[in-house]
Design a protein around this motif. Structure first.
Motif: not given
Length: 365
Positions: A142, A166, A289
């Motif tokens: 992330r 993503p 995502a």
């Protein structure tokens, strides 16, 4: 406990971590991820560390702070290890990089990553143009940015939309969680009518207001107007137009909002501006995502930016009035420029009009 390691290496930092683990217990048990923070070495570094420590109480993790120092200095790595009360529920490793090392953050981070644990990268201030292509971004599952802290928040948000991959997210989106929840619950109440128009008012450079308008455009499948508010901070007002009447969510003071709907009494809801520590804690709850955020970014072109108080109907009315005035002026000018001839129909008409006016005046008196 804070341990300083000036002019050190990553292997020495690792050895010190192992020594602390043997001396004080297994510090790494229960760590669920590694949070890598990329920032500059200035007074804001401590604010970022405090936010990470707060988030670690919900998500125990290892926090690695890459504080980039002066690039013209001699290459040097100064490290600092924080455990116990100075690190919340995590262990904090601060790496201050100077000289050529300032551009080699990934090589300093890799030896310190927790094994078999996901990596989250966070740029609290200025972020790379394409976070997924950055050396730190390629290590992360992330990637968290914050458009609100950029020099130009609007351009930064557009850049996030163009470079989205993503796993990307932005804290300007996280700040919308309360707004999205209240608006969604308001539309879930009867009457279940179609929204004919939607408007979002907020600060002119608020990326959260832009994202909220884009989210509404994506979910309602219609263009949304984005107005610049004359007062307040962040998002100030959201308004829906429906057949039964408008639905308004108004937050003038940045703390408490008021929801008004036709046929129902006004309701006060808590809409305080969220601090960074709460936003980063929320983003660490999911490591997959964010499809809704992606849809909002794609819907940014559907947001119509307009000045406050401007509407299509008002513009049309103004244009029509201007056209009537222009037409009247043209007729008057043409009449004045036409020469009157003796015995012409125009002169006879004027005489008849004067006679008729005199007769009517005598009748009224």
């Amino acid at each position: 406990m804070i341990i300083d390691l000036p002019a050190t290496t990553t292997s020495q930092v690792n050895s010190k971590l192992v020594h602390l683990r043997e001396q004080g217990g297994a510090n790494t048990i229960g760590r669920v991820l590694t949070l890598v923070i990329v920032t500059d070495d200035d007074q804001r570094t401590e604010e970022v560390i405090d936010a990470a420590n707060h988030a670690s109480r919900e998500h125990p993790c290892r926090v690695i702070v890459l504080a980039r120092g002066a690039k013209k200095a001699a290459p040097r790595l100064d490290a600092q290890i924080r455990v116990g009360g100075d690190a919340g529920a995590s262990e904090v490793i601060v790496l201050r990089l100077y000289g050529a090392l300032a551009n080699e953050g990934a090589s300093c981070v890799v030896p310190l990553l927790l094994p078999d644990a996901p990596v989250v990268a966070w740029w609290p201030f200025e972020a790379p143009d394409v976070p997924a292509d950055d050396s730190i971004g390629r290590l992360a599952t992330r990637r968290i940015t914050d458009s609100a802290t950029a020099r130009n928040p609007t351009k930064a948000l557009v850049a996030r939309a163009q470079s989205y991959r993503p796993g990307d997210t932005d804290l300007a989106w996280t700040r919308l969680t309360l707004w999205r929840a209240v608006l969604a619950s308001a539309l879930d109440l009867p009457p279940y009518e179609r929204v004919s128009a939607a408007t979002v008012a907020g600060e002119g450079d608020s990326p959260s207001a832009d994202l909220l308008a884009a989210w509404l455009a994506a979910r309602l499948r219609m263009p949304v107007q984005r107005l610049k508010a004359r007062y307040g901070e962040g998002i100030v007002k959201v308004e829906f137009q429906r057949r039964s009447g408008p639905v308004e969510l108004h937050r003038p003071d940045g703390t408490v909002g008021e929801l008004t709907q036709p046929g129902q009494p006004p309701r006060r809801v808590a809409l305080q501006r969220r601090p960074v520590r709460d936003c980063i804690a929320e983003e660490l709850r999911r490591l997959d995502a964010d499809e809704i955020y992606e849809q909002a970014l794609k819907a940014l072109p559907k947001v119509e930016r307009r000045a406050r108080g401007t509407s299509t109907a008002r513009k049309n009315g103004t244009n029509a009035a201007a056209a009537r005035k222009s037409s009247s002026s043209s007729s008057t000018t043409a009449a004045n420029e036409t020469p009157a001839k003796s015995g012409s129909p125009a002169k006879n008409t004027t005489a008849k009009t004067a006679k008729t006016t005199k007769t009517k005046a005598g009748a009224r008196s």
